[in-house]
Design a protein around this motif. Sequence first.
Motif, PDB file in Angstrom:
ATOM      1  N   ASP A 117       0.820  -1.213   0.000  1.00  0.00           N
ATOM      2  CA  ASP A 117       0.000   0.000   0.000  1.00  0.00           C
ATOM      3  C   ASP A 117       0.853   1.261   0.000  1.00  0.00           C
ATOM      4  O   ASP A 117       0.549   2.221  -0.703  1.00  0.00           O
ATOM      5  CB  ASP A 117      -0.912   0.026   1.231  1.00  0.00           C
ATOM      6  CG  ASP A 117      -1.992  -1.025   1.154  1.00  0.00           C
ATOM      7  OD1 ASP A 117      -2.765  -1.008   0.190  1.00  0.00           O
ATOM      8  OD2 ASP A 117      -2.061  -1.877   2.066  1.00  0.00           O
ATOM      9  N   PHE A 118       1.900   1.287   0.809  1.00  0.00           N
ATOM     10  CA  PHE A 118       2.747   2.466   0.955  1.00  0.00           C
ATOM     11  C   PHE A 118       4.211   2.029   0.955  1.00  0.00           C
ATOM     12  O   PHE A 118       4.544   0.906   1.347  1.00  0.00           O
ATOM     13  CB  PHE A 118       2.427   3.219   2.251  1.00  0.00           C
ATOM     14  CG  PHE A 118       0.990   3.635   2.360  1.00  0.00           C
ATOM     15  CD1 PHE A 118       0.527   4.748   1.661  1.00  0.00           C
ATOM     16  CD2 PHE A 118       0.091   2.909   3.130  1.00  0.00           C
ATOM     17  CE1 PHE A 118      -0.804   5.129   1.744  1.00  0.00           C
ATOM     18  CE2 PHE A 118      -1.231   3.294   3.215  1.00  0.00           C
ATOM     19  CZ  PHE A 118      -1.682   4.404   2.512  1.00  0.00           C
ATOM     20  N   SER A 119       5.082   2.924   0.547  1.00  0.00           N
ATOM     21  CA  SER A 119       6.498   2.579   0.426  1.00  0.00           C
ATOM     22  C   SER A 119       7.108   2.132   1.748  1.00  0.00           C
ATOM     23  O   SER A 119       8.039   1.325   1.756  1.00  0.00           O
ATOM     24  CB  SER A 119       7.273   3.772  -0.136  1.00  0.00           C
ATOM     25  OG  SER A 119       7.187   4.898   0.735  1.00  0.00           O
ATOM     26  N   GLU A 120       6.589   2.614   2.854  1.00  0.00           N
ATOM     27  CA  GLU A 120       7.153   2.244   4.151  1.00  0.00           C
ATOM     28  C   GLU A 120       6.956   0.756   4.462  1.00  0.00           C
ATOM     29  O   GLU A 120       7.627   0.196   5.330  1.00  0.00           O
ATOM     30  CB  GLU A 120       6.544   3.092   5.267  1.00  0.00           C
ATOM     31  CG  GLU A 120       5.043   2.925   5.419  1.00  0.00           C
ATOM     32  CD  GLU A 120       4.471   3.874   6.458  1.00  0.00           C
ATOM     33  OE1 GLU A 120       4.757   3.690   7.654  1.00  0.00           O
ATOM     34  OE2 GLU A 120       3.750   4.810   6.057  1.00  0.00           O
ATOM     35  N   PHE A 121       6.013   0.125   3.745  1.00  0.00           N
ATOM     36  CA  PHE A 121       5.773  -1.304   3.969  1.00  0.00           C
ATOM     37  C   PHE A 121       6.442  -2.171   2.896  1.00  0.00           C
ATOM     38  O   PHE A 121       6.219  -3.382   2.845  1.00  0.00           O
ATOM     39  CB  PHE A 121       4.268  -1.594   3.976  1.00  0.00           C
ATOM     40  CG  PHE A 121       3.512  -0.799   5.002  1.00  0.00           C
ATOM     41  CD1 PHE A 121       3.910  -0.803   6.342  1.00  0.00           C
ATOM     42  CD2 PHE A 121       2.412  -0.047   4.643  1.00  0.00           C
ATOM     43  CE1 PHE A 121       3.218  -0.070   7.297  1.00  0.00           C
ATOM     44  CE2 PHE A 121       1.715   0.690   5.588  1.00  0.00           C
ATOM     45  CZ  PHE A 121       2.122   0.678   6.917  1.00  0.00           C
ATOM     46  N   LEU A 122       7.268  -1.561   2.050  1.00  0.00           N
ATOM     47  CA  LEU A 122       7.877  -2.307   0.957  1.00  0.00           C
ATOM     48  C   LEU A 122       8.801  -3.410   1.470  1.00  0.00           C
ATOM     49  O   LEU A 122       8.823  -4.515   0.925  1.00  0.00           O
ATOM     50  CB  LEU A 122       8.648  -1.359   0.030  1.00  0.00           C
ATOM     51  CG  LEU A 122       9.285  -1.987  -1.198  1.00  0.00           C
ATOM     52  CD1 LEU A 122       8.235  -2.643  -2.078  1.00  0.00           C
ATOM     53  CD2 LEU A 122      10.053  -0.934  -2.006  1.00  0.00           C
ATOM     54  N   ASP A 123       9.555  -3.143   2.525  1.00  0.00           N
ATOM     55  CA  ASP A 123      10.460  -4.151   3.074  1.00  0.00           C
ATOM     56  C   ASP A 123       9.705  -5.421   3.442  1.00  0.00           C
ATOM     57  O   ASP A 123      10.162  -6.540   3.163  1.00  0.00           O
ATOM     58  CB  ASP A 123      11.187  -3.611   4.314  1.00  0.00           C
ATOM     59  CG  ASP A 123      12.253  -2.588   3.953  1.00  0.00           C
ATOM     60  OD1 ASP A 123      12.622  -2.523   2.765  1.00  0.00           O
ATOM     61  OD2 ASP A 123      12.686  -1.847   4.847  1.00  0.00           O
TER      62      ASP A 123
END
Length: 443
Positions: A117-123
């Motif tokens: 959903d958001f780049s912060e959750f990409l990891d």
Amino acid sequence: MASQKIYACIDYEDPYVQPLLLNAVKARLPKELLVLVKDASELPSADSKFLQWRQYESLDFDRLMSGSISCLSNSYVIRKALIRKHYLSTTVSHWLTKNPESALKHHVKPGVEIEVDFSEFLDDALIEAFELHESWQRNESKDVADKEWWILKPGMSDRGQGIRLFSSEEELTEIFEEWDPPSDDEEDEDEAAHSGDEDAAPASKPADEDDDEKGIITSQLRHFVAQPYIDPPLLMPQPHPSAGRKFHIRTYVLAAGALKVYVYKPMLALFAAQPYAAPSSTAGAQPDLSAHLTNTCLQTGEREGSVHAFWSLPASLGTSSSSTGGGEADWRESVFEQICSATGEAFEAAARSMSVHFQPLPNAFELFGLDFMVDAAGTAWLMEVNAFPDFAQTGGELQDLVKGLMEDVVDVAIKPFFGVEGGVEEGGENGLVKVRDIDLGKR
């Protein structure tokens, strides 16, 4: 010959396609049987023979599902196993698990599915993306020119929207950060202008905004697939007018009933706007996508030199490789054979291994646009499957190609259903070529 009237609602809502459809139906169906209507309300009875050839959203699916022997429609209800990029990736993966020697192994690049959903959750989304991590690790010890590149595709977008190239985790992260929605402060400023629809794009970045990001917002797309980038691609040599530019092949495919699959032999070659340069040539920056994306919808003007009939391309490319036209071989024939093999296998894979998400109906047919990329070794790779393809990209000069396609569809899919004499299982020598005929047990 059938004597019952055939009531036809032909309303494609496309000024390029509509007259071609009408002319094909009028030319191929007996005048004494054909009755054109605006909608099903004009039918004299519930069991009247009814053909509807319309946009997906305008089709009467209730009548389609209840009239299995009287109503014929130009679209299946469910086919996302093919037309959604992340579903297609899953379809191929499931099929290869059961059929490891399938032709798809050699004509579809393996995909890594990403849901975020958001780049912060990409990891978190990349924890099990082993192929990506291994590629990035290999790239650390490679020169820039030798790095492995990947192409990122939103699973549910079209017209080239959201496609990006990357070779490292940092580059992938930067892509997603560009797509993050505005901060809370920016949202507060725009709150009055927001529609309130949670599925709509924020007012600060309309969905149809024509900028570099094409209005992309990660949370609206969520599903992505990353695949190894095809480099180097096959390029036309001089003096071809599109020499040095990357191209893909647009193949029109007819799926009829449950299930016969045909490939239309006249195909298109769609070229990028700019000469091709390897992604590594722009190290440190996102490659110029105008040299990498062959979607004609991304180009402006008259698309001069961007659209060619596939069979008008030179049969010999002046190379020493037999797969790409060296010696007596015609690389185009080899590519067409590969396309036929991969297409038939892809549709069977969807029908047999993803039957929840691809449900062919005996009283429906559908035209799809399949895109293939040919690499420098002469291998054709299936990139995507498009429902309701953009026939207008064919342009005026090649309009006869679409005209012939529509006429063949009437002969192959419509006449046999209504019991009209002259229906055929295959088109002419240069028309539809049957690549699959399987019985899914649907009547």
